[in-house]
Design an enzyme around this catalytic site. Structure first.
Site, PDB file in Angstrom:
ATOM      1  N   TYR A 156      -1.056 -46.033  16.520  1.00  0.00           N
ATOM      2  CA  TYR A 156      -0.856 -44.586  16.333  1.00  0.00           C
ATOM      3  C   TYR A 156       0.039 -44.009  17.435  1.00  0.00           C
ATOM      4  CZ  TYR A 156      -2.204 -39.661  15.623  1.00  0.00           C
ATOM      5  OH  TYR A 156      -2.202 -38.307  15.403  1.00  0.00           O
ATOM      6  N   LYS A 160       3.677 -42.202  16.952  1.00  0.00           N
ATOM      7  CA  LYS A 160       3.920 -40.813  17.368  1.00  0.00           C
ATOM      8  C   LYS A 160       5.001 -40.731  18.452  1.00  0.00           C
ATOM      9  CE  LYS A 160       1.165 -38.822  14.471  1.00  0.00           C
ATOM     10  NZ  LYS A 160       1.694 -37.908  13.439  1.00  0.00           N
TER      11      LYS A 160
HETATM   12  P1  NAP Z   1      -6.023 -35.437   7.822  1.00  0.00           P
HETATM   13  O1  NAP Z   1      -7.000 -34.321   7.788  1.00  0.00           O
HETATM   14  O2  NAP Z   1      -6.536 -36.836   7.780  1.00  0.00           O
HETATM   15  O3  NAP Z   1      -4.984 -35.219   6.619  1.00  0.00           O
HETATM   16  C1  NAP Z   1      -3.961 -36.156   6.430  1.00  0.00           C
HETATM   17  C2  NAP Z   1      -3.038 -35.661   5.329  1.00  0.00           C
HETATM   18  O4  NAP Z   1      -1.938 -36.593   5.231  1.00  0.00           O
HETATM   19  C3  NAP Z   1      -3.692 -35.618   3.958  1.00  0.00           C
HETATM   20  O5  NAP Z   1      -3.221 -34.484   3.269  1.00  0.00           O
HETATM   21  C4  NAP Z   1      -3.198 -36.895   3.287  1.00  0.00           C
HETATM   22  O6  NAP Z   1      -3.084 -36.797   1.871  1.00  0.00           O
HETATM   23  C5  NAP Z   1      -1.802 -36.991   3.881  1.00  0.00           C
HETATM   24  N1  NAP Z   1      -1.220 -38.330   3.795  1.00  0.00           N
HETATM   25  C6  NAP Z   1      -1.558 -39.444   4.496  1.00  0.00           C
HETATM   26  N2  NAP Z   1      -0.778 -40.468   4.145  1.00  0.00           N
HETATM   27  C7  NAP Z   1       0.083 -39.985   3.202  1.00  0.00           C
HETATM   28  C8  NAP Z   1       1.139 -40.555   2.452  1.00  0.00           C
HETATM   29  N3  NAP Z   1       1.485 -41.843   2.599  1.00  0.00           N
HETATM   30  N4  NAP Z   1       1.816 -39.780   1.562  1.00  0.00           N
HETATM   31  C9  NAP Z   1       1.480 -38.462   1.398  1.00  0.00           C
HETATM   32  N5  NAP Z   1       0.494 -37.874   2.095  1.00  0.00           N
HETATM   33  C10 NAP Z   1      -0.201 -38.636   2.975  1.00  0.00           C
HETATM   34  O7  NAP Z   1      -5.094 -35.372   9.130  1.00  0.00           O
HETATM   35  P2  NAP Z   1      -4.806 -34.155  10.148  1.00  0.00           P
HETATM   36  O8  NAP Z   1      -5.759 -34.248  11.269  1.00  0.00           O
HETATM   37  O9  NAP Z   1      -4.673 -32.885   9.403  1.00  0.00           O
HETATM   38  O10 NAP Z   1      -3.391 -34.612  10.740  1.00  0.00           O
HETATM   39  C11 NAP Z   1      -2.165 -34.101  10.261  1.00  0.00           C
HETATM   40  C12 NAP Z   1      -1.065 -34.563  11.192  1.00  0.00           C
HETATM   41  O11 NAP Z   1      -1.305 -34.077  12.505  1.00  0.00           O
HETATM   42  C13 NAP Z   1      -0.965 -36.098  11.296  1.00  0.00           C
HETATM   43  O12 NAP Z   1       0.387 -36.477  11.394  1.00  0.00           O
HETATM   44  C14 NAP Z   1      -1.693 -36.379  12.596  1.00  0.00           C
HETATM   45  O13 NAP Z   1      -1.263 -37.570  13.185  1.00  0.00           O
HETATM   46  C15 NAP Z   1      -1.293 -35.165  13.416  1.00  0.00           C
HETATM   47  N6  NAP Z   1      -2.217 -34.903  14.530  1.00  0.00           N
HETATM   48  C16 NAP Z   1      -3.525 -34.596  14.292  1.00  0.00           C
HETATM   49  C17 NAP Z   1      -4.376 -34.370  15.383  1.00  0.00           C
HETATM   50  C18 NAP Z   1      -5.829 -34.019  15.208  1.00  0.00           C
HETATM   51  O14 NAP Z   1      -6.536 -33.906  16.228  1.00  0.00           O
HETATM   52  N7  NAP Z   1      -6.329 -33.835  14.010  1.00  0.00           N
HETATM   53  C19 NAP Z   1      -3.879 -34.465  16.683  1.00  0.00           C
HETATM   54  C20 NAP Z   1      -2.545 -34.785  16.877  1.00  0.00           C
HETATM   55  C21 NAP Z   1      -1.709 -34.995  15.792  1.00  0.00           C
HETATM   56  P3  NAP Z   1      -4.309 -37.192   0.864  1.00  0.00           P
HETATM   57  O15 NAP Z   1      -5.379 -36.183   1.125  1.00  0.00           O
HETATM   58  O16 NAP Z   1      -3.722 -37.077  -0.491  1.00  0.00           O
HETATM   59  O17 NAP Z   1      -4.726 -38.571   1.253  1.00  0.00           O
END
Ligand code: NAP
Length: 248
Positions: A156, A160
């Protein structure tokens, strides 16, 4: 509040979590939004309904953005539906955490594909259309794990950190065409991605956050909406951390 009236935005992975929050925020500011999802059709449709209930405009589009066909079809859907693409938010992402001794090569590849390859593929597809219009805003979701490195996340963190390099390189490549490319690096945000983090890791991290709390989804969406706006026209190749001061 930066207005996005008449803009067309694509948000990858907008069915849940941060992507959902970004889609709602962009729509509230006047953008027509393509709500991309991979597997979660029903929640993506709920996001569209929520936007429409606020008198916004949105369409759900299924596409696996880690594949070339999926990324191309997604950008084509935006142009076919709304006539153009002004804003691309590369948000889709996933984790498969483990220490390197246990992590399988397929866990490394899957995370690089979902997070980094998808960002490259969607940017490549969108830039073609943005260049013709001499206008574009690309905002990529990276992470403090990509800035600082996080134990247990070699896959990861690499994906990133790669997104940061991609952001800076593409910003240099397309700047002359009126396209800006920036990244937002969230700290910890409570979503499906983080809800199962080990409590001892959460306990270790909390004292390292000067503001003493996790970021909200809205905190991230506001930063993304700003970088997607005309008010950020002179900002490109930047990484905006939204982590309560953790990496300052
Ligand atoms: P999440 O709740 O797990 O949601 C992930 C989303 O990505 C879902 O809508 C999923 O779609 C979609 N997705 C995954 N693989 C995909 C693909 N191959 N094609 C199309 N859609 C795909 O994640 P989140 O926490 O909101 O994170 C969103 C972003 O922020 C990510 O890039 C993550 O790395 C980044 N981020 C998050 C955090 C945190 O603390 N949460 C911190 C730093 C960075 P489906 O529902 O259809 O599977």
């Amino acid at each position: 509040m930066a207005a996005l009236t008449d803009k067309v935005a694509v948000v990858t992975g907008a069915s849940r979590g941060i992507g959902r929050g970004i889609a709602l925020e962009l729509a509230k500011r006047g953008a027509s939004v393509i709500v991309n999802y991979n597997a979660s059709a029903s929640t993506a449709n709920e996001v569209v309904e929520e936007i429409k209930s606020l008198n916004g405009e949105a369409t759900a589009v299924q596409a696996d953005v880690s594949t070339e066909d999926g990324a191309n079809a997604l950008i084509k859907a935006a142009v076919d539906t709304y006539g153009k693409i002004d804003i691309l938010i590369n948000n889709a992402g996933t984790t498969r955490d483990n220490v390197i001794m246990i992590m399988k090569p397929e866990d490394f590849d899957a995370v690089i594909q979902s997070n980094l390859r998808s960002t490259w593929l969607c940017s490549k597809a969108a830039v073609r259309s943005m260049m013709r219009k001499r206008y574009g805003r690309i905002v990529n979701l990276t992470s403090i794990s990509g800035v600082r490195g996080q134990a247990g996340q070699t896959n990861y963190s690499a994906s990133k950190a790669g997104i940061i390099g991609l952001t800076k390189a593409l910003a240099k490549e397309v700047g002359a065409r009126g396209i800006t490319v920036n990244a937002v690096a969230p700290g910890f945000v409570l979503t499906d991605l983080t809800k199962d983090l080990p409590q001892d890791l959460v306990d270790q991290m909390m004292p390292l956050i000067p503001l003493g709390k996790w970021a909200s989804i809205e905190d991230i969406a506001f930063a993304v909406a700003f970088l997607a706006s005309d008010e950020a026209a002179m900002i490109t190749g930047e990484v905006l951390t939204v982590d309560g001061g953790m990496s300052a």
